[in-house]
Design a protein around this motif. Sequence first.
Motif, short mmCIF file in Angstrom:
data_model
loop_
_atom_site.label_atom_id
_atom_site.label_comp_id
_atom_site.label_asym_id
_atom_site.label_seq_id
_atom_site.Cartn_x
_atom_site.Cartn_y
_atom_site.Cartn_z
N SER A 57 0.82 -1.21 0.00
CA SER A 57 0.00 0.00 0.00
C SER A 57 0.86 1.25 0.00
O SER A 57 0.54 2.24 -0.67
N ALA A 58 1.96 1.24 0.76
CA ALA A 58 2.83 2.41 0.81
C ALA A 58 3.45 2.69 -0.56
O ALA A 58 3.51 3.85 -1.01
N VAL A 59 3.89 1.64 -1.26
CA VAL A 59 4.48 1.82 -2.59
C VAL A 59 3.42 2.31 -3.57
O VAL A 59 3.68 3.22 -4.39
N ARG A 60 2.24 1.74 -3.51
CA ARG A 60 1.19 2.11 -4.44
C ARG A 60 0.74 3.56 -4.23
O ARG A 60 0.56 4.32 -5.19
N ARG A 61 0.57 3.97 -3.00
CA ARG A 61 0.14 5.34 -2.73
C ARG A 61 1.21 6.35 -3.15
O ARG A 61 0.90 7.43 -3.67
N GLU A 62 2.47 6.00 -2.95
CA GLU A 62 3.55 6.89 -3.37
C GLU A 62 3.60 7.00 -4.89
O GLU A 62 3.81 8.08 -5.43
N ARG A 63 3.41 5.88 -5.57
CA ARG A 63 3.42 5.89 -7.03
C ARG A 63 2.26 6.69 -7.60
O ARG A 63 2.41 7.38 -8.61
N GLU A 64 1.11 6.63 -6.95
CA GLU A 64 -0.07 7.34 -7.43
C GLU A 64 -0.17 8.76 -6.89
O GLU A 64 -1.12 9.47 -7.19
N GLY A 65 0.81 9.18 -6.08
CA GLY A 65 0.81 10.54 -5.55
C GLY A 65 -0.26 10.80 -4.52
O GLY A 65 -0.73 11.94 -4.38
N ARG A 66 -0.64 9.79 -3.74
CA ARG A 66 -1.69 9.96 -2.74
C ARG A 66 -1.15 10.12 -1.33
O ARG A 66 -1.90 10.09 -0.36
N GLY A 67 0.15 10.33 -1.22
CA GLY A 67 0.73 10.58 0.09
C GLY A 67 0.96 9.31 0.88
O GLY A 67 0.86 8.19 0.37
N LYS A 68 1.26 9.47 2.15
CA LYS A 68 1.58 8.34 3.01
C LYS A 68 0.32 7.61 3.45
O LYS A 68 -0.79 8.14 3.39
N CYS A 69 0.52 6.39 3.92
CA CYS A 69 -0.59 5.61 4.46
C CYS A 69 -1.09 6.24 5.77
O CYS A 69 -0.34 6.90 6.49
N GLU A 70 -2.36 6.01 6.07
CA GLU A 70 -2.88 6.43 7.36
C GLU A 70 -2.22 5.62 8.46
O GLU A 70 -1.60 4.57 8.23
N THR A 71 -2.36 6.09 9.68
CA THR A 71 -1.79 5.40 10.83
C THR A 71 -2.89 4.79 11.68
O THR A 71 -4.07 5.16 11.55
N PHE A 72 -2.53 3.87 12.55
CA PHE A 72 -3.50 3.31 13.49
C PHE A 72 -2.81 3.09 14.84
O PHE A 72 -1.58 2.95 14.92
N ASP A 73 -3.60 3.07 15.88
CA ASP A 73 -3.09 2.90 17.25
C ASP A 73 -3.41 1.50 17.75
O ASP A 73 -4.50 0.97 17.52
N PHE A 74 -2.45 0.93 18.47
CA PHE A 74 -2.66 -0.39 19.05
C PHE A 74 -1.75 -0.53 20.27
O PHE A 74 -0.54 -0.36 20.17
N LEU A 75 -2.35 -0.79 21.42
CA LEU A 75 -1.64 -1.03 22.67
C LEU A 75 -0.67 0.09 23.02
O LEU A 75 0.47 -0.15 23.43
#
Length: 499
Positions: A347-365
């Motif tokens: 997902s990170a590679v695809r979003r960077e290639r498509e110019g959509r910025g970084k992946c969202e983040t999530f919280d856990f523990l």
Amino acid sequence: MNASGKSDDSVVPMNPTNNDAAEVSAELAEERESARRNTAQPNLDRTPSRNRRRSSGLHGVRETAAGSRDLRFTALLHHINVELLTSSFYQLKKKAAVGVDGVTWHEYEQDLEDRITDLHGRIHRGAFRAKPSKRVYIEKTDGRKRPLGIPSLEDKIVQHAVRTVLQCIYEEDFLGFSYGFRPHRSPHQALDALYVAITEKRVNWILDADIEGFFDNIDRDWLVKFIEHRVGDKRIVRLIQKWLNAGIIEGTDWSDDGKGTPQGAVLSPLLANVFLHYVFDLWINQWRKRHAKGQCVVVRYADDFVIGFEHEADARACLAALDERLGKFGLNLHPKKTRLIEFGRGSAVRREREGRGKCETFDFLGFTHVCGKTRRAKRFALKRITMVTRMRRTLAAIKAELIRRRHAPLGHTGRWLTSVIRGWQGYHGVPDNFDRLEQVNTAIAKLWHRQLHRRSQRGRSKWPWVRMARLVKRHLPRAQLRHPRPNVRHRARLRAGAV
């Protein structure tokens, strides 16, 4: 199966959840080891002889549970003996909050032998009566208050003993991706498994889920049915029902809404795991084998769980099916804390290639998980940093305590701050989180400096930063990472056969 729980059955290794090699590999990220490796219980009644073919006591219960996954145990109460009750008493926290009976640990220790003998007799005569739990509240990271129920001391003792017996059964049943409130398991083991799953498996989508008001909405009728799958001793079941129906005392008012189990009770975490084992764990295990087209990994800690998917279609189908599944048992996903996001190497590679910025983040523990890159090779790297809300809440609590200790001797305050920082680093000192550790250290030093300024009207002239720097260097530990790389530790634990 006889009344003592003896059996010659050996432990049967747990089969991997997926059939193909890729899915078996994915299970390693969840630590799906054999049943023997999932259980390392204390054996209070184990025979010293190694030549006997049959094991007795709790060890026999554990071996029988491992060898017969569908067996119902019809005789368990006799394992709750004077020795187990005494051991349970000494394993309770001595300074824990008292319940409605007002009896402290040290008060009960006086004439302990007679008290335990009387308690044992009441349990086996059926004369034991559960007392209501006392309601208290603690603040959550989001500002809300979490209700806790504090049982009476005797309830704690008996619950601890019952939990010891039941764990011998359920630790053989629980799946490898369940980490919350289990012996020899910790939040960091769950974090390690999640790290390995995201970095080494084909994870492109993350379902970060949380069950809304889980402990308060457990359906007691379903819970008892689930327990009766394995526990055929009606005396044990009645004990559990007594605690479930004892209610809550808040001030002088008694209440019981007929559902849920109080957070804070000794037995509640195990009951919650049993409930989710049947409602969620077994279901998601079957769902990913039958319906998932790609890899699917799961990590659960109590009612907070993360599911990783290779394909978006699998993720959306699972979310819809999961919502329907929980609804059948009176539970709902938290609308604000449950999210489906693009996350992972692909997902990170695809979003960077498509110019959509970084992946969202999530919280856990307690950690925010971020898709990042290594400094030199610029390869994908999973970063875990302390949640901002948790850091702010901790600093606010430290500030309040420093105000209270404003006029205490510097050495006393310094030693207290040292223990606080070491405890913080003991949990949050993971790789890639060094900057957060330094931020906390700097903030604590500034908070302490500010309170020293306010000791007197001339405080500012007495505490220039040069002097304060010497005080900080003397008392406050430096920021330090305390944990190894999660993939290294995870593999080491798998090789060692640890839980």
